[in-house]
Scaffold this active site. Structure first.
Site, PDB file in Angstrom:
ATOM      1  CD  GLU A   1     -10.400   4.180   0.225  1.00 38.96           C
ATOM      2  OE1 GLU A   1     -10.170   5.398   0.038  1.00 38.96           O
ATOM      3  OE2 GLU A   1      -9.733   3.272  -0.328  1.00 38.96           O
TER       4      GLU A   1
ATOM      5  CB  SER B   1      -0.079  -8.173  -1.043  1.00 39.29           C
ATOM      6  OG  SER B   1      -0.865  -9.048  -0.248  1.00 39.29           O
TER       7      SER B   1
ATOM      8  CE  LYS C   1      -4.437  -1.598   0.843  1.00 35.57           C
ATOM      9  NZ  LYS C   1      -4.407  -2.942   1.481  1.00 35.57           N
TER      10      LYS C   1
END
Ligand SMILES: *Cc1c(COP(=O)(O)O)cnc(C)c1O
Length: 400
Positions: A113, A380, A91
């Site tokens: 969000e 990830s 991210k």
């Protein structure tokens, strides 16, 4: 390498577009213009490269999982280690890019969000680093389930707003952040967390995440002198997978497989498999595949993994699916938990439960492939955040 552009205008095939209120169109156009300029600006790219290298720790490792390869007895397995980035997942790649762009556009405030809180924490991190004011919208249900991440965001200087509309989860948080942006965009950029929403977000987030496949493609050619037979990653909104796929799309011999959340099984109602079970619809500013009820309302979705618990998928994935370039499989909670435990015992890596969906797919297929074929699987994120939930799933209790 051939440039392979899947996009025409604001769309990927039938999907994508800009389904936003008129009052937001000016800001969306400004963002699109700014991004089109800065993505080709050498200074912007040099600054972003420096952040990725010196702050995040890139390039991330391409790790040969020798023990797992031997154990499964087929293709050679490599992991792209996004779990080793600062803040523990892919991210950060996106938020560093978007916050840098926000600064270049003269914005002083970012909003975002978040579902489980991973994207909120990453955004708060980049905002702290770059001196931006930061406000995070999070479903009230999620603020209770993920209290630790709420505190993390506050430590990083962000304000967290619990969202009480709808079912008080991620999709409601997206609605609320869009509403806030519509009300106040002069000084504010909306840092969207995945390859979804109105154009230019799906393209822009994909570009920031494409660093994953840019590195992985060069790393595998250097290590093995050839391309992988299979590239795989888990799919929530689709950003780590889009980043993992992107530079392999023109390589026709590389099979691309996305792993969706099969939850308790796609024959039940408890899953988040937008491609396997969804229909084309329009939601959150884009046309794509969404899990819907028989009236076309967005269906409640479920996964053991909070990061995959989104009822839609980014429009470029919808296009890759329609065109047959990529395939999408559903992996159940049980398969993901077994893969989580397997990777920990076999390689000494505790990965995110999201990533474990892709690891489970590797477990299924590696043995039937030949030893001169290569698999690259995206890890990830890291799994520290999931340990308590896995213990509970197995009937244990860690007295949290
Ligand atoms: C958020 C998250 C995901 C899912 O998001 P994508 O946009 O599909 O990548 C997957 N893995 C981890 C570790 C995450 O934090």
């Amino acid at each position: 390498m051939v440039e392979y552009n899947t996009r025409t205008g604001t769309r990927f095939g039938l999907h994508g577009g800009q389904y936003v209120p008129e009052t937001l169109m000016n800001e969306i156009n400004r963002l699109e213009k700014a991004y089109e300029f800065y993505k080709n600006d050498p200074e912007f790219n040099a600054e972003l490269d420096a952040l990725n290298r010196d702050y995040s720790g890139r390039p991330s490792l391409l790790y040969y999982a020798e023990k797992m390869t031997r154990d499964l007895g087929g293709a050679k397995i490599y992991f792209k280690r996004e779990d080793l980035n600062h803040t523990g997942s892919h991210k950060i790649n996106n938020v560093l890019g978007q916050c840098l762009l926000a600064k270049k556009m003269g914005k002083t405030r970012v909003i975002a969000e978040t579902g489980a809180g991973q994207h909120g924490v990453a955004t708060a991190t980049a905002a702290a680093l770059m001196g931006l004011e930061c406000e995070i919208f999070m479903g009230k249900e999620d603020t209770i389930r993920q209290a630790l991440n709420v505190y993390r965001m506050e430590l990083l200087g962000a304000t967290v707003h619990p969202v009480t509309s709808g079912t008080m989860v991620l999709k409601d948080a997206v609605n609320e952040t869009m509403r806030e942006w519509t009300n106040r965009c002069a000084d504010t950029h909306y840092v969207l967390g995945t390859v979804m929403g109105p154009h230019p977000f799906p393209m822009m987030v994909r570009d920031f995440q494409a660093v994953i496949s840019r590195e992985a493609r060069a790393q595998i050619l250097e290590k093995e002198g050839k391309l992988p037979a299979l590239v795989t990653a888990c799919v929530g909104g689709g950003s780590n997978s889009m980043g993992m796929f992107y530079h392999f799309i023109p390589d026709a011999g590389v099979k691309l497989v996305g792993c969706e959340a099969g939850g308790k099984g796609i024959e039940t109602e408890k899953h988040a498999a937008s491609i396997n079970r969804g229909e084309v619809g329009i939601f959150h500013g884009m046309k794509s595949y969404f899990c819907q009820d028989e009236n076309g309302q967005i269906a409640p979705v479920y996964s053991i993994s909070a990061g995959l618990d989104y009822p839609g998928i980014g429009p470029e994935h919808a296009f890759l699916y329609d065109s047959g370039r990529a395939q999408y499989v559903a992996i159940t909670d049980e398969e993901a938990v077994c893969a989580f435990e397997y990777l920990a015992r076999t390689e000494g890596i505790i990965c995110a439960i999201e990533s474990a969906h892709a690891v489970a797919y590797v477990q299924k297929v590696a043995g039937s492939m030949s030893p001169d074929e290569i698999i690259i699987c995206c890890l990830s994120g890291r799994g520290d955040k999931d340990v308590a939930a896995i213990a509970r799933y197995r009937g244990g209790d860690l007295h949290e």
